[in-house]
Each structure stands twice: as C-alpha cells, then as structure tokens.
Design a protein around this motif. Structure first.
Motif, short mmCIF file in Angstrom:
data_model
loop_
_atom_site.label_atom_id
_atom_site.label_comp_id
_atom_site.label_asym_id
_atom_site.label_seq_id
_atom_site.Cartn_x
_atom_site.Cartn_y
_atom_site.Cartn_z
N ALA A 19 -10.89 -16.16 -1.31
CA ALA A 19 -11.22 -14.90 -1.98
C ALA A 19 -11.70 -13.86 -0.99
O ALA A 19 -11.46 -12.66 -1.16
N THR A 20 -12.41 -14.31 0.08
CA THR A 20 -12.89 -13.37 1.10
C THR A 20 -11.72 -12.74 1.84
O THR A 20 -11.72 -11.54 2.11
N LEU A 21 -10.73 -13.55 2.20
CA LEU A 21 -9.54 -13.03 2.89
C LEU A 21 -8.82 -12.03 1.99
O LEU A 21 -8.40 -10.96 2.45
N ARG A 22 -8.67 -12.37 0.72
CA ARG A 22 -8.04 -11.45 -0.23
C ARG A 22 -8.78 -10.12 -0.27
O ARG A 22 -8.18 -9.04 -0.27
N ALA A 23 -10.13 -10.18 -0.30
CA ALA A 23 -10.93 -8.96 -0.36
C ALA A 23 -10.74 -8.11 0.89
O ALA A 23 -10.65 -6.88 0.81
N HIS A 24 -10.66 -8.77 2.06
CA HIS A 24 -10.44 -8.02 3.31
C HIS A 24 -9.08 -7.33 3.30
O HIS A 24 -8.95 -6.17 3.72
N ALA A 26 -7.33 -6.49 0.64
CA ALA A 26 -7.38 -5.42 -0.37
C ALA A 26 -8.07 -4.19 0.19
O ALA A 26 -7.62 -3.06 -0.03
N GLU A 27 -9.14 -4.38 0.94
CA GLU A 27 -9.87 -3.25 1.50
C GLU A 27 -9.02 -2.52 2.54
O GLU A 27 -8.99 -1.29 2.57
N ARG A 28 -8.30 -3.25 3.38
CA ARG A 28 -7.44 -2.61 4.38
C ARG A 28 -6.30 -1.84 3.72
O ARG A 28 -5.97 -0.73 4.13
N LEU A 29 -5.72 -2.44 2.70
CA LEU A 29 -4.62 -1.78 2.00
C LEU A 29 -5.13 -0.57 1.24
O LEU A 29 -4.50 0.50 1.24
N ARG A 30 -6.29 -0.70 0.58
CA ARG A 30 -6.90 0.42 -0.13
C ARG A 30 -7.20 1.57 0.83
O ARG A 30 -6.94 2.74 0.53
N ALA A 31 -7.74 1.25 1.99
CA ALA A 31 -8.07 2.28 2.99
C ALA A 31 -6.82 3.01 3.46
O ALA A 31 -6.82 4.23 3.62
N ALA A 32 -5.73 2.26 3.67
CA ALA A 32 -4.48 2.88 4.12
C ALA A 32 -3.92 3.82 3.06
O ALA A 32 -3.40 4.90 3.37
N PHE A 53 -0.09 -6.15 8.40
CA PHE A 53 -1.48 -6.58 8.43
C PHE A 53 -1.68 -7.94 9.09
O PHE A 53 -2.80 -8.42 9.21
N ASN A 54 -0.55 -8.58 9.47
CA ASN A 54 -0.60 -9.89 10.14
C ASN A 54 -1.35 -10.92 9.28
O ASN A 54 -2.29 -11.58 9.74
N VAL A 55 -0.94 -11.01 8.04
CA VAL A 55 -1.55 -11.95 7.10
C VAL A 55 -0.45 -12.70 6.37
O VAL A 55 0.71 -12.28 6.34
N SER A 56 -0.81 -13.81 5.76
CA SER A 56 0.15 -14.57 4.98
C SER A 56 0.39 -13.91 3.64
O SER A 56 -0.42 -13.10 3.17
N ARG A 57 1.48 -14.28 2.98
CA ARG A 57 1.87 -13.60 1.76
C ARG A 57 1.04 -14.02 0.55
O ARG A 57 0.93 -13.27 -0.41
N GLY A 58 0.42 -15.20 0.61
CA GLY A 58 -0.37 -15.66 -0.52
C GLY A 58 -1.56 -14.76 -0.83
O GLY A 58 -1.64 -14.16 -1.92
N PRO A 59 -2.50 -14.61 0.12
CA PRO A 59 -3.63 -13.71 -0.14
C PRO A 59 -3.21 -12.25 -0.26
O PRO A 59 -3.86 -11.47 -0.96
N LEU A 60 -2.11 -11.88 0.43
CA LEU A 60 -1.62 -10.51 0.29
C LEU A 60 -1.20 -10.25 -1.15
O LEU A 60 -1.51 -9.20 -1.72
#
Length: 236
Positions: A19-24, A26-32, A53-60
């Motif tokens: 959930a923490t990774l998802r929140a991070h 979300a915050e980066r995408l919201r900021a963009a 964002f160099n992240v996996s698709r699940g939390p994205l």
C-alpha cells in the motif's frame, strides 16, 4: 547483528508494504498531472507509465485506480484511461453540485458546531494563507480543498463525503491549470473571509447565500478558463 535480524518488527525494517508503494506512485502521478506534465485529456497506458516511473504494473494499476476514484483520471470502455478533461457544461454541473452539497453539509452540522469546529476552520484558513504567502500553488489548492472539506468531515454523512471526494480531483486539476495559465499562486488572501464569518455565524440563510455566491464566483473563473482552452484547441 546478523543481516537476518534486520527484518525484525522492532526495527521497522521489514518489507515495504504494498500500500505504501501504491501511495508513492499515486503521489508522483498526481504531481505530474497537477504540474501540467501530463495534460488534461492525455491518454495513459500502464506500459508507458511503469517505464517512466520505473515501477511494476501491479502497484501502478492500484495507484491509477486511486486517481480514478479521486476524479483525476477517467476510464472509457474501449478507449482506455486518460487524464480528466472538462467542458464548460462539466464545470457548471460540478459547481452546481458543489453548492448543493456544501449547503446540505452545513445544514447537517449547523446545530452541532462547537469551539473545535471553529478552531479547526481557522487553522485550515491559516494554512491556506501560509501557502498563498509562500507562492506555493499546489499546496494552496490542497489547503483550499481542506478548508471546504471540514464541514463534510464534520457531517459524519458517508455518502455525502464520498460525493465531495469525487469532486475534489477535478477541482484540483482545473484550478492548477487555470493558475498556471494566468500566473496565479492561489486564491486571493481575503477570498474566504466572508465564507468563514458566515460559517461561524448564527444565520443559516445568510450562509446559504454566501455559499451560493462563493461557488458562483469560482464557477465563472473556471468557465472562462475552460472556454479559452476549448477555443485554443479548436484553432490548433
């Protein structure tokens, strides 16, 4: 201490919660989105965003779902997900609904306002003023929404709170775009003085009129911006 001991609960060094990774994310995408790096109406794909964002698709995927709930993203069947874009009619519907919802929220809490409500309203207004004085546009948008959100929180009305939550994202998006277009750094410092006075006063009818007028002013400004963007889009 052995490496295997570093993950003990007492140290707080265990795996990062999903959930923490998802929140991070979300915050980066919201900021963009709010910074205009991703424009209103722009299509979004999980493949491109996971690479950016160099992240996996699940939390994205979970983060995108959160922003859909916030109203910053919309999903259209057979079309995909894109950043929310509003027409003038959308703006009119949002502001008319905001007016009705906020008046209803105050009707729910009117007889239950107390010193805590007053202190919290003043505190949130002080936070808004501080962000305006600092020239922090993004924070001024979030603190203005927090100011208006207090009465919804105090109402304890869950469906009402969900309706307000659904409007917040689009308001953030277009306030941010409007402020960028006009070089603004938030609302005027005195823009909520009469609102706060009425919210803490003794005349509910006066508050209803103040909310209607406050929302009308906001709608006029946002409509002008959206109309201008539409005209520019038609000439490009």
């Amino acid at each position: 201490m052995a490496l295997s001991d570093l993950s003990t609960p007492e140290l707080g060094l265990g795996p990062v919660p999903k959930a923490t990774l998802r929140a991070h994310i979300a915050e980066r995408l919201r900021a963009a989105i709010l910074a205009g790096d991703i424009a209103p109406g722009a299509p979004l794909t999980e493949t491109a965003l996971s690479s950016r964002f160099n992240v996996s698709r699940g939390p994205l995927r979970e983060a995108m779902r959160q922003l859909i709930e916030e109203g910053l993203l919309v999903t259209v069947p057979y079309t995909g997900t894109h950043v929310a874009a509003l027409s003038v009619e959308d703006v009119r519907e949002i502001y008319s609904l905001r007016t009705a919802l906020e008046i209803f929220a105050f009707e729910q809490v009117w007889e239950h306002r107390d010193d805590r409500f007053s202190r919290e309203l003043h505190r949130r207004n002080a936070a808004l003023l501080a962000s305006i004085d600092a020239g922090d546009d993004r924070t001024s948008i979030s603190t203005e929404l927090e100011l208006h959100g207090l009465v919804f929180e105090a109402s304890g009305h869950k469906l009402l709170q969900r309706a307000w939550h659904g409007l917040r994202g689009r308001l953030q998006l277009y306030w941010a775009a409007h402020h960028r277009a006009h070089g603004m750094r938030g609302p005027r410092r005195d823009s909520h003085d009469s609102y706060i006075k009425a919210a803490l006063g003794s005349d509910l009818d006066a508050l209803r009129l103040e909310i209607a007028d406050h929302m009308r002013r906001g709608a006029v400004v946002t409509e002008k911006f959206v109309s201008g963007e539409s005209r520019k889009g038609n000439t490009t």
